[in-house]
Enzyme design. Sequence first.
Site, mmCIF file in Angstrom:
data_model
loop_
_atom_site.group_PDB
_atom_site.id
_atom_site.type_symbol
_atom_site.label_atom_id
_atom_site.label_comp_id
_atom_site.label_asym_id
_atom_site.label_seq_id
_atom_site.Cartn_x
_atom_site.Cartn_y
_atom_site.Cartn_z
ATOM 1 N N ASP A 38 0.836 -1.198 0.000
ATOM 2 C CA ASP A 38 0.000 0.000 0.000
ATOM 3 C C ASP A 38 0.869 1.246 0.000
ATOM 4 O O ASP A 38 1.971 1.256 0.547
ATOM 5 C CB ASP A 38 -0.897 -0.019 1.245
ATOM 6 C CG ASP A 38 -1.854 1.155 1.294
ATOM 7 O OD1 ASP A 38 -2.889 1.101 0.606
ATOM 8 O OD2 ASP A 38 -1.574 2.123 2.028
ATOM 9 N N LYS A 59 -2.854 3.491 -3.357
ATOM 10 C CA LYS A 59 -4.200 4.057 -3.442
ATOM 11 C C LYS A 59 -4.223 5.293 -2.565
ATOM 12 O O LYS A 59 -4.217 5.196 -1.335
ATOM 13 C CB LYS A 59 -5.268 3.060 -2.988
ATOM 14 C CG LYS A 59 -5.377 1.835 -3.882
ATOM 15 C CD LYS A 59 -6.473 0.899 -3.429
ATOM 16 C CE LYS A 59 -7.840 1.464 -3.745
ATOM 17 N NZ LYS A 59 -8.089 1.608 -5.179
ATOM 18 N N MET A 171 -9.468 10.846 6.277
ATOM 19 C CA MET A 171 -9.574 11.291 4.875
ATOM 20 C C MET A 171 -10.432 12.556 4.762
ATOM 21 O O MET A 171 -11.263 12.676 3.859
ATOM 22 C CB MET A 171 -10.139 10.161 4.002
ATOM 23 C CG MET A 171 -9.220 8.959 3.925
ATOM 24 S SD MET A 171 -9.962 7.508 3.149
ATOM 25 C CE MET A 171 -10.885 6.818 4.546
#
Length: 271
Positions: A38, A59, A171
């Site tokens: 990741d 990502k 986020m």
Amino acid sequence: MNTNTGKVTLLSAGPGELDLLTLKAAKALAAADVVLLDDLANPDIVTLAPQARVIRVGKRGGCRSTPQAFIERMMRRYALKGLHVVRVKGGEALLFGRAGEELAALREAGVAVEIVNGISSGFAAAAGLGISLTHRRHCHGVSFVTAHTEDHGEPDWAALAATRTTLAIYMGMRRIGKIADALLASLPADTPAAVVQWAGGADERRLLTRLDRLADDAMKAGFESPAVILVGSAIGESVERVWGDGDANRDASPATHAGELLTDAAIAHAA
């Protein structure tokens, strides 16, 4: 289950520092044939998997990312060849890491899956601030929430504020202004708030402020993703820790004291 297949380990890499990995994670990496890495994980984690083929499957919000369907196909393909695939995810794999989709895809293909838990950035942020997310003087729980839904909508901020729990918002930096405005409709302006960037890592930065100044202060201080936003009265305990009564360094520069960046509002809260 096809017993001739390999397996997939969904591995939680924690917030960054390798010494925050569990022993179980280190053992899984040492036994890996393939590592799918990741983008938010510490890239040095591959040193713990010396025999593995490393494939980077980054990502990141707002950046070019490896399609989720492609990642799932790779995991299935290598595992069905009899290999041990370690899917390395930043933070805690089961928290906002799309693990549910991957688990479903692998189980449908008859692939064995192991999950290795780790430290989420929300917990690492709280550790950096020196607070309890569930301090019983302030709240009865903590709510972990992503700042956007699958259809790119907004969470029900009013309902979340009504829980009177500490909010750990993931986020959310790209829409921090909207988040603050939505929460201000239900919470007092002086509700303690914080932003912790790169929580748990060597480059960790912390901002302590209040809800009505959260967006402006974060922007002025140059905070950006990856960061966790924390909102709730429990966050005020960090201000008290840094600027508590009898602190001989109370007049020191907030930008350098104890590694914290405190705004004037935060200092006033502790006064």
